[in-house]
Design a protein around this motif. Structure first.
Motif, PDB file in Angstrom:
ATOM      1  N   LYS A 143      -4.145   2.874   7.238  1.00 58.73           N
ATOM      2  CA  LYS A 143      -4.417   1.830   6.198  1.00 58.73           C
ATOM      3  C   LYS A 143      -4.268   0.417   6.551  1.00 58.73           C
ATOM      4  O   LYS A 143      -5.033  -0.375   6.268  1.00 58.73           O
ATOM      5  CB  LYS A 143      -3.410   2.050   5.058  1.00 58.73           C
ATOM      6  CG  LYS A 143      -3.269   3.306   4.735  1.00 58.73           C
ATOM      7  CD  LYS A 143      -1.982   3.603   3.555  1.00 58.73           C
ATOM      8  CE  LYS A 143      -0.622   3.533   4.074  1.00 58.73           C
ATOM      9  NZ  LYS A 143      -0.097   4.371   5.060  1.00 58.73           N
ATOM     10  N   SER A 144      -3.263   0.121   7.420  1.00 59.74           N
ATOM     11  CA  SER A 144      -3.199  -1.380   7.975  1.00 59.74           C
ATOM     12  C   SER A 144      -4.414  -1.553   8.984  1.00 59.74           C
ATOM     13  O   SER A 144      -4.603  -2.768   8.684  1.00 59.74           O
ATOM     14  CB  SER A 144      -2.000  -1.474   8.669  1.00 59.74           C
ATOM     15  OG  SER A 144      -0.724  -1.269   7.621  1.00 59.74           O
ATOM     16  N   THR A 145      -4.526  -0.619   9.548  1.00 59.66           N
ATOM     17  CA  THR A 145      -5.961  -0.914  10.504  1.00 59.66           C
ATOM     18  C   THR A 145      -7.251  -1.245   9.732  1.00 59.66           C
ATOM     19  O   THR A 145      -8.098  -2.301   9.950  1.00 59.66           O
ATOM     20  CB  THR A 145      -6.077   0.237  11.175  1.00 59.66           C
ATOM     21  OG1 THR A 145      -4.841   0.494  11.882  1.00 59.66           O
ATOM     22  CG2 THR A 145      -7.279   0.093  12.256  1.00 59.66           C
TER      23      THR A 145
ATOM     24  N   ALA B 158      -3.748  -6.820   0.394  1.00 65.60           N
ATOM     25  CA  ALA B 158      -2.653  -6.401   0.188  1.00 65.60           C
ATOM     26  C   ALA B 158      -2.043  -5.407   1.013  1.00 65.60           C
ATOM     27  O   ALA B 158      -2.365  -4.419   0.753  1.00 65.60           O
ATOM     28  CB  ALA B 158      -2.053  -6.510  -1.252  1.00 65.60           C
ATOM     29  N   ASP B 159      -0.975  -5.531   1.970  1.00 65.26           N
ATOM     30  CA  ASP B 159      -0.652  -4.589   2.725  1.00 65.26           C
ATOM     31  C   ASP B 159       0.824  -4.065   2.311  1.00 65.26           C
ATOM     32  O   ASP B 159       1.904  -4.860   2.749  1.00 65.26           O
ATOM     33  CB  ASP B 159      -0.646  -4.904   4.312  1.00 65.26           C
ATOM     34  CG  ASP B 159      -0.502  -3.471   5.281  1.00 65.26           C
ATOM     35  OD1 ASP B 159      -0.152  -2.647   4.506  1.00 65.26           O
ATOM     36  OD2 ASP B 159      -0.827  -3.510   6.348  1.00 65.26           O
ATOM     37  N   GLU B 160       1.066  -3.275   1.734  1.00 65.13           N
ATOM     38  CA  GLU B 160       2.199  -2.589   0.912  1.00 65.13           C
ATOM     39  C   GLU B 160       3.016  -3.918   0.479  1.00 65.13           C
ATOM     40  O   GLU B 160       3.909  -4.122   0.615  1.00 65.13           O
ATOM     41  CB  GLU B 160       3.169  -1.866   2.055  1.00 65.13           C
ATOM     42  CG  GLU B 160       2.285  -0.801   2.397  1.00 65.13           C
ATOM     43  CD  GLU B 160       3.157   0.032   3.350  1.00 65.13           C
ATOM     44  OE1 GLU B 160       4.413   0.339   3.204  1.00 65.13           O
ATOM     45  OE2 GLU B 160       2.696   0.537   4.354  1.00 65.13           O
ATOM     46  N   PRO B 161       2.564  -4.436  -0.490  1.00 68.16           N
ATOM     47  CA  PRO B 161       3.211  -5.801  -1.217  1.00 68.16           C
ATOM     48  C   PRO B 161       4.402  -5.453  -1.840  1.00 68.16           C
ATOM     49  O   PRO B 161       5.348  -6.480  -1.994  1.00 68.16           O
ATOM     50  CB  PRO B 161       1.958  -6.204  -2.015  1.00 68.16           C
ATOM     51  CG  PRO B 161       1.039  -5.221  -2.429  1.00 68.16           C
ATOM     52  CD  PRO B 161       1.297  -4.448  -1.163  1.00 68.16           C
TER      53      PRO B 161
HETATM   54 MG   LIG Z   1       0.529  -0.029   7.659  1.00 68.57          MG
END
Ligand SMILES: [Mg+2]
Ligand SMILES: Nc1ncnc2c1ncn2[C@@H]1O[C@H](COP(=O)(O)OP(=O)(O)OP(=O)(O)O)[C@@H](O)[C@H]1O
Lengths: 225, 298
Positions: free
Chosen positions: A41-43, A161-164
């Motif tokens: 996901k982050s990638t 938004a990365d796990e906001p």
């Molecule tokens: Mg991540």
């Protein structure tokens, strides 16, 4: 607005973070990225911002080929992309106002613009009365609002938004999601990676599920699982 | 545009201030190394000027007494004109000697005013047929015994002394200076690196919101350049002290008459100062550019 065509990303040691991923995200969409830890996901998000470069495939953001883009153009790409994180990334020695103003100052916005835009955005996120506080004098939810204000003050086309809500309790998370929803309704495309099942299930927006770097599911009004 | 300028200036000075001890160390190292560079250049220039009289084959100079009689002068000239051992010579009369003196000490008007053409010793600059050191020494001895001769300076003595002196001193200084310039560049690199480290959070955010690399770099490069410039600015007075004290010491020493030519005009000191500022600025800029590039291109 965002298009991935057969995108793969492999890290050192043959870690496959993304494998032959294709997706198209329209202007104004709200997309959840879900999947277990390490699924990519982050990638996915970092590739859109050119923090990472794909090994294969093509990524287009706002009409520009992100992978082919020469590095001096990257800052201008990022000016069209707001970006928020689980850990807010606020500057601890600057006040709320200064943190938000910093985002405009360092891209060379004139002072009159800063003077009008910053109060307006603080009003939007509901922090006008705390403009002179330092980050560690705020709750987690308030800090995330500051980071949203900083990300949105330049009116970007896209918000990543990365796990906001990763560090927030459910009630506070709902407040943050209301804010992101409002921003999305004003026309901003939102891509959000999350583990928060209840948020995904309540919002009923598009869901892209990743599993070991592969897009397993892509549903327009999806749920978490 | 103005707000951006203000931003650069503010960020640069905040950073200089935060890093004070390293900043001071970097600036002082630049100052010392550039003082040595400057001293080396001054001594070299002084030596070049002091030996100027000995160019074009002139191996020795016969200085006449200022009050030598016409007969005494004629006797010397006779030998010079007729001796097969003499290839050629030029005569520097009182007026020419005075003119030369004026030029050498152009920055010391009180010294020039204290003498007149009358008291200047006229001299013969002599090109011998055989420039061999032993031969020159023998000829110098013979001329020295003639009536009316004040003293004889040979190139072998004087030039060797001056060249030896200037070579040894200026080379030693230059070696030390080059090493220290390297050290200053490293210190500046380190100072800037520390400054960057202290602001890595800011830099991360700047990259995130789309600040250009140059925007991020400029305050750090300004910081390094300012180290270099302040250091160089401190070296400039040191240069004048060298000119005033060290070179003046040789001029006033009676040990070797030719050292009296060991003067460097103020204009040359100023030119050298400008070079020092340029070197300082460039060293600072390079040091900080390396630091910034290493950090930014991770
Ligand atoms: Mg991540
Ligand atoms: N810079 C990197 N260097 C090496 N491997 C990396 C790097 N970034 C990510 N990875 C690897 O790539 C894979 C995908 O990571 P990613 O961070 O995209 O997962 P994620 O879905 O965001 O996980 P989480 O839910 O835990 O945040 C993981 O196996 C991770 O270890």
């Amino acid at each position: 607005m965002i298009r991935l065509e057969g995108v793969s990303k492999v890290f050192k040691g043959d870690v496959v973070a993304l494998k032959n991923a294709s997706a198209e995200i329209q202007r104004g969409e709200f997309v959840f990225l879900v999947g277990p830890s390490g699924s990519g996901k982050s990638t996915f998000i970092r590739l859109l911002n050119r923090e990472e470069v794909a090994d294969e495939g093509r990524i287009t953001v706002a009409g520009k080929d992100v992978g082919e883009m020469s590095s001096w153009r990257v800052p201008y790409l990022r000016r069209q992309i707001g970006y928020i994180f689980q850990d807010y990334k606020l500057l601890p020695k600057k006040t709320v106002y200064e943190n938000v103003a910093f985002g405009l100052e360092v891209i060379g916005r004139p002072r009159q613009v800063i003077r009008t835009q910053v109060p307006a955005i603080l009003e939007l996120v509901g922090l006008s009365r705390k403009a002179d506080r330092l980050p560690d004098e705020l709750s987690g939810g308030e800090q995330q609002r500051v980071s949203i204000a900083r990300a949105f003050v330049n009116r970007p086309l896209i918000l990543l938004a990365d796990e906001p809500t990763g560090n927030l309790d459910p009630a506070t998370s709902v407040g943050i999601m209301r804010l992101l929803d409002r921003i999305n309704r004003s026309g901003t495309t939102v891509v959000m990676a999350t583990h928060d099942r209840s948020i995904v299930d309540t919002m009923r927006r598009r869901v892209i599920e990743l599993d070991r770097g592969v897009i397993r599911r892509d549903e327009s009004q999806g749920v978490y699982e | 545009m103005l707000s951006r300028l203000w931003y650069y200036v503010r960020e640069t000075f905040v950073s200089l201030w935060r890093n004070l001890s390293l900043t001071v160390a970097a600036i002082l190292t630049v100052a010392i190394s550039l003082s040595l560079v400057g001293a080396s250049l001054l001594i070299r220039e002084g030596a070049d000027r002091a030996t100027a009289q000995f160019q074009e084959g002139v191996e020795f100079i016969v200085f006449m007494r200022a009050d030598a009689s016409a007969d005494q002068d004629g006797a010397i000239r006779d030998v010079l004109d007729n001796s097969p051992a003499i290839l050629g010579y030029s005569y520097v009369d009182k007026a020419a000697a005075y003119a030369e003196f004026q030029e050498l000490f152009s920055d010391k008007p009180e010294l020039v005013e204290s003498v007149t053409a009358e008291v200047m010793p006229p001299s013969y600059r002599i090109v011998p047929a055989n420039p061999d050191a032993g031969n020159v020494a023998e000829m110098a001895r013979q001329f020295g015994e003639q009536p009316g001769v004040k003293e004889v300076a040979t190139a072998t003595d004087a030039i060797r002394q001056i060249e030896d002196f200037s070579n040894r001193v200026s080379q030693a200084l230059l070696v030390a200076a080059v090493v220290l310039v390297g050290v200053s560049a490293l210190l500046i690199l380190n100072t800037v690196f520390t400054a960057i480290g202290a602001r890595r959070q800011e830099i991360e955010v700047m990259k995130l919101v789309g600040a250009t690399n140059w925007f991020i770099r400029i305050p750090f490069m300004l910081e390094g350049t300012i180290h270099g410039l302040i250091g160089a600015a401190l070296a400039v007075p040191a240069l004048f002290v060298v000119d005033d004290r060290v070179l003046a010491y040789f001029q006033e020493s009676d040990a070797v008459p030719l050292f009296r030519g060991f003067a460097v005009p103020e204009g040359f000191v100023w030119d050298t100062s400008i070079w020092l500022l340029v070197i300082g600025g460039v060293v600072g800029m390079i040091g900080s550019a390396v630091a910034v590039t290493r950090y930014m291109d991770v």
